[in-house]
Write an enzyme that holds these catalytic residues in place. Structure first.
Site, PDB file in Angstrom:
ATOM      1  N   HIS A 448      42.699  30.860  45.135  1.00 29.32           N
ATOM      2  CA  HIS A 448      41.445  31.592  45.390  1.00 29.32           C
ATOM      3  C   HIS A 448      41.573  32.428  46.666  1.00 29.32           C
ATOM      4  CE1 HIS A 448      39.035  28.208  43.149  1.00 29.32           C
ATOM      5  NE2 HIS A 448      39.790  28.929  42.332  1.00 29.32           N
TER       6      HIS A 448
HETATM    7  C1  FAD Z   1      46.283  29.194  38.339  1.00 34.54           C
HETATM    8  C2  FAD Z   1      44.911  29.737  38.658  1.00 34.54           C
HETATM    9  C3  FAD Z   1      43.785  28.990  38.319  1.00 34.54           C
HETATM   10  C4  FAD Z   1      42.510  29.490  38.625  1.00 34.54           C
HETATM   11  N1  FAD Z   1      41.402  28.815  38.180  1.00 34.54           N
HETATM   12  C5  FAD Z   1      40.167  29.393  38.332  1.00 34.54           C
HETATM   13  C6  FAD Z   1      39.017  28.836  37.722  1.00 34.54           C
HETATM   14  O1  FAD Z   1      39.102  27.851  37.002  1.00 34.54           O
HETATM   15  N2  FAD Z   1      37.829  29.447  37.927  1.00 34.54           N
HETATM   16  C7  FAD Z   1      37.693  30.546  38.729  1.00 34.54           C
HETATM   17  O2  FAD Z   1      36.561  31.009  38.939  1.00 34.54           O
HETATM   18  N3  FAD Z   1      38.772  31.098  39.306  1.00 34.54           N
HETATM   19  C8  FAD Z   1      40.001  30.579  39.084  1.00 34.54           C
HETATM   20  N4  FAD Z   1      41.096  31.188  39.605  1.00 34.54           N
HETATM   21  C9  FAD Z   1      40.906  32.398  40.417  1.00 34.54           C
HETATM   22  C10 FAD Z   1      40.517  33.603  39.586  1.00 34.54           C
HETATM   23  O3  FAD Z   1      41.259  33.671  38.388  1.00 34.54           O
HETATM   24  C11 FAD Z   1      40.759  34.839  40.455  1.00 34.54           C
HETATM   25  O4  FAD Z   1      39.997  34.694  41.636  1.00 34.54           O
HETATM   26  C12 FAD Z   1      40.361  36.119  39.776  1.00 34.54           C
HETATM   27  O5  FAD Z   1      41.011  36.310  38.547  1.00 34.54           O
HETATM   28  C13 FAD Z   1      40.674  37.282  40.718  1.00 34.54           C
HETATM   29  O6  FAD Z   1      40.223  38.457  40.114  1.00 34.54           O
HETATM   30  P1  FAD Z   1      40.732  39.851  40.655  1.00 34.54           P
HETATM   31  O7  FAD Z   1      40.162  40.898  39.783  1.00 34.54           O
HETATM   32  O8  FAD Z   1      40.478  39.903  42.112  1.00 34.54           O
HETATM   33  O9  FAD Z   1      42.330  39.815  40.501  1.00 34.54           O
HETATM   34  P2  FAD Z   1      43.267  39.380  39.292  1.00 34.54           P
HETATM   35  O10 FAD Z   1      42.490  38.704  38.219  1.00 34.54           O
HETATM   36  O11 FAD Z   1      44.386  38.630  39.902  1.00 34.54           O
HETATM   37  O12 FAD Z   1      43.789  40.765  38.714  1.00 34.54           O
HETATM   38  C14 FAD Z   1      44.531  41.674  39.492  1.00 34.54           C
HETATM   39  C15 FAD Z   1      45.475  42.429  38.565  1.00 34.54           C
HETATM   40  O13 FAD Z   1      45.946  43.592  39.253  1.00 34.54           O
HETATM   41  C16 FAD Z   1      47.295  43.808  38.924  1.00 34.54           C
HETATM   42  N5  FAD Z   1      47.911  44.614  39.985  1.00 34.54           N
HETATM   43  C17 FAD Z   1      48.098  44.270  41.283  1.00 34.54           C
HETATM   44  N6  FAD Z   1      48.666  45.282  41.961  1.00 34.54           N
HETATM   45  C18 FAD Z   1      48.857  46.292  41.069  1.00 34.54           C
HETATM   46  C19 FAD Z   1      49.419  47.603  41.158  1.00 34.54           C
HETATM   47  N7  FAD Z   1      49.877  48.101  42.321  1.00 34.54           N
HETATM   48  N8  FAD Z   1      49.473  48.370  40.036  1.00 34.54           N
HETATM   49  C20 FAD Z   1      48.987  47.905  38.831  1.00 34.54           C
HETATM   50  N9  FAD Z   1      48.446  46.664  38.711  1.00 34.54           N
HETATM   51  C21 FAD Z   1      48.378  45.870  39.805  1.00 34.54           C
HETATM   52  C22 FAD Z   1      47.874  42.395  38.841  1.00 34.54           C
HETATM   53  O14 FAD Z   1      49.071  42.384  38.089  1.00 34.54           O
HETATM   54  C23 FAD Z   1      46.714  41.631  38.185  1.00 34.54           C
HETATM   55  O15 FAD Z   1      46.866  41.591  36.773  1.00 34.54           O
HETATM   56  C24 FAD Z   1      42.377  30.730  39.317  1.00 34.54           C
HETATM   57  C25 FAD Z   1      43.507  31.475  39.638  1.00 34.54           C
HETATM   58  C26 FAD Z   1      44.775  31.000  39.301  1.00 34.54           C
HETATM   59  C27 FAD Z   1      45.973  31.824  39.660  1.00 34.54           C
END
Ligand code: FAD
Ligand code: SF4
Length: 516
Positions: A448
């Site tokens: 997180h």
């Molecule tokens: C193992 C695990 C278990 C979790 N369990 C939970 C849970 O049960 N409940 C919950 O609420 N949260 C959970 N989380 C946390 C939650 O999934 C994340 O907080 C959330 O998905 C983050 O969202 P985001 O949009 O910030 O980034 P992400 O969902 O991480 O998406 C970011 C995306 O951007 C892409 N990216 C990055 N840089 C670039 C670039 N330069 N060019 C193109 N693409 C790029 C990445 O490849 C990625 O696919 C968990 C996370 C993990 C890893």
């Protein structure tokens, strides 16, 4: 017949129309769109789907590959290699270093997350409203939460999908008289296969891959997988598009767009903005990194628990939420668990013979300090120093969690810090309270990461507006976990999706301004 070493570990199947993978590029390309979204995780997929549904021409660029439910198998190491950035082994530097994990695939970290779906706690929203100038945010997010929960099917678990490890956690909490709640998860009749963190093989988990992504595609969005975005292009303060490279071939892809949305997650969004030359007068870009530190204990019971059966986390112990502590039972496959033990060779083999009788219980600790993401040679590096106060809270949490597990019948507990002996009863656990365990001694992980482009109305203190518009830039938004101005004390996915839904509404309501 020999094994072809070049064969991908996952079976990247035929992609639907409008999903383009590295195999679809035969040279450099230039594309036009109303909106380009970078990243397809919790924030990116949500804002892309909402804007596409409203009629915007949307392109999503995602560094990870496009996999489908049928690609997710029981080969844990293959799944980790394909779905986790850096094979899940990225470190925030500090003492102790903190291992953190991020997804890298279409659907982002939602493809590998546990599916816990919680709204932002009221007291956090009240604080954002009162102290941080985000007035009215609680009221405005309410319909967004409802909308997100419909889209990702937030629901209680079917009882038959709850495993024995979780029932023992409940038994222990009940014995102690502690508050425990059934998890709400984004799932539809989850089958309890316990593979959530390696790609749900049944499609029951409603990750962005099977909820917002298909919705975005249905409304005409185009998704380019295998594209790493290097740079946001700009004309003065106005973002004009992006360019990136296709993995493998290195073909260049340029997108010209009227609105650019960075949704790369809390580690990569600040780096993308910095290497594109955007600076925040607040000085906060990359700072304010919360990590919601997580430690685990392993309890060994006399009888078989078969913790690998049943959904990933069915309950949370909320008794100590006010003190920043949440407990859960979280099974891990043997290959991953074995790597986390200090034992090696025959000793490790002996320990792992107890695998069927183990309950892995994890603890999330709301942090009182923040770290930062620095951009070094264009790449992000996280720095985070666990505060002694948070280490003390972790110690208290480990004692409480161990007491709960002994109340459930555990015979032995293995601890998450160096040089710790095992515990054989609640008195051993309580004795830990008098033991000095410095912050550097803990084995801490996290999934997180939040806060590195914090939102707020005051441009001298925040990187973006409450809708994610980057202060002192034009046509540039952030829609991911970077926006959180403070930690939220619970799992963050639903908050990210609700903020992205609200931001999409703002763009839709002001379409002429954003599309001119
Ligand atoms: C193992 C695990 C278990 C979790 N369990 C939970 C849970 O049960 N409940 C919950 O609420 N949260 C959970 N989380 C946390 C939650 O999934 C994340 O907080 C959330 O998905 C983050 O969202 P985001 O949009 O910030 O980034 P992400 O969902 O991480 O998406 C970011 C995306 O951007 C892409 N990216 C990055 N840089 C670039 C670039 N330069 N060019 C193109 N693409 C790029 C990445 O490849 C990625 O696919 C968990 C996370 C993990 C890893
Ligand atoms: S436990 Fe449920 S949500 Fe998780 S992988 Fe299995 S079926 Fe999917």
């Amino acid at each position: 017949m020999g094994i072809d070493p070049a064969r991908p570990a996952l079976l990247e199947g035929t992609a639907p129309r409008n999903v383009f993978t590295r195999r679809d590029h035969h040279g450099d390309s230039v594309l036009d769109a109303d909106v380009v979204v970078i990243g397809s995780g919790a924030g990116g997929a949500t804002i892309a789907a909402e804007l596409a549904e409203a009629g915007f021409d949307v392109i999503v660029l995602e560094e990870g590959s496009y996999y489908q439910t049928r690609d997710f198998t029981a080969d844990t190491s293959a799944m980790v290699r394909q779905l986790y950035r850096d094979g899940g082994a990225t470190m925030a530097l500090g003492s102790p270093p903190i291992l953190y994990q991020e997804g890298r695939a279409v659907g982002g970290s939602t493809v590998i997350n546990g599916g816990m779906s919680w709204r932002t706690p009221d007291k956090v929203l009240a604080r954002w409203d009162r102290e941080l100038g985000l007035s009215g945010i609680a009221r405005e997010l309410e319909p967004c939460f409802e909308r997100v929960e419909r889209r990702i099917h937030t629901a209680p678990m079917d009882p038959e999908a709850i495993g024995n490890d979780n029932l023992l956690l409940k038994q222990g909490a009940d014995a102690k008289g502690w508050k425990l709640i059934g998890n709400l998860r984004n799932q539809a009749h989850c089958a309890g296969s316990n593979r959530c963190a390696f790609g749900c093989p049944t499609g029951a988990k409603q990750s962005a891959l099977v909820s917002y992504v298909p919705r975005a595609l249905h409304y005409g969005a185009r998704i380019y997988a295998d594209v790493h975005v290097d740079h946001i292009t700009r004309h003065g303060k106005r973002a004009t598009g992006v360019y990136g490279r296709v993995s493998g071939s290195g073909h260049r892809i340029t997108v010209r767009a009227r609105l650019v949305v960075a949704a790369c997650g809390a580690i990569h969004t600040p780096a993308l903005l910095v290497r594109s030359g955007f600076r925040s007068p607040s000085g906060q870009l990359g700072k304010n990194l919360s990590m919601h530190p997580n430690v685990k204990v392993v309890a060994i019971f006399d009888e078989d628990v078969t913790g690998w059966k049943g959904a990933h986390q069915a309950f949370q112990v909320r008794e100590f939420q006010d003190q920043g502590l949440l407990f859960a039972a979280v099974n891990m496959p043997p290959s991953i668990l074995a790597m986390s033990f200090p034992q090696r060779g025959a000793q490790l083999g002996q320990l792992m013979q107890h695998y069927d009788r183990m309950v892995l219980a994890g603890m999330l600790c709301e942090d009182t300090t923040t770290g930062r993401v620095r951009t070094i040679n264009g790449q992000p590096q996280a720095f985070y120093q666990l505060a002694e106060a948070d280490a003390a809270n972790l110690k208290r949490g480990v004692v409480l969690l161990s007491e709960l597990l002994f109340a459930a019948g555990a015979k032995r507990i293995l601890l998450p810090f160096h040089g710790a002996g095992d515990l054989y009863g609640p008195d051993d656990a309580r004795r830990l309270l008098n033991r000095d365990i410095p912050a550097r001694g803990w084995e801490v992980v996290t999934v997180h990461m939040m806060g590195t482009a914090r939102m707020g109305t005051d441009r001298t203190a925040a990187v973006t507006s409450s809708f994610g518009q980057v202060h002192d830039a034009d046509r540039l938004m952030v829609a991911d976990a970077s926006l959180f101005p403070t930690p939220i004390g619970v799992n963050p996915m639903e908050t990210i999706m609700a903020l992205a839904t609200r931001a999409a509404g703002h763009v839709i309501d002001n379409a002429t301004r954003f599309l001119s």
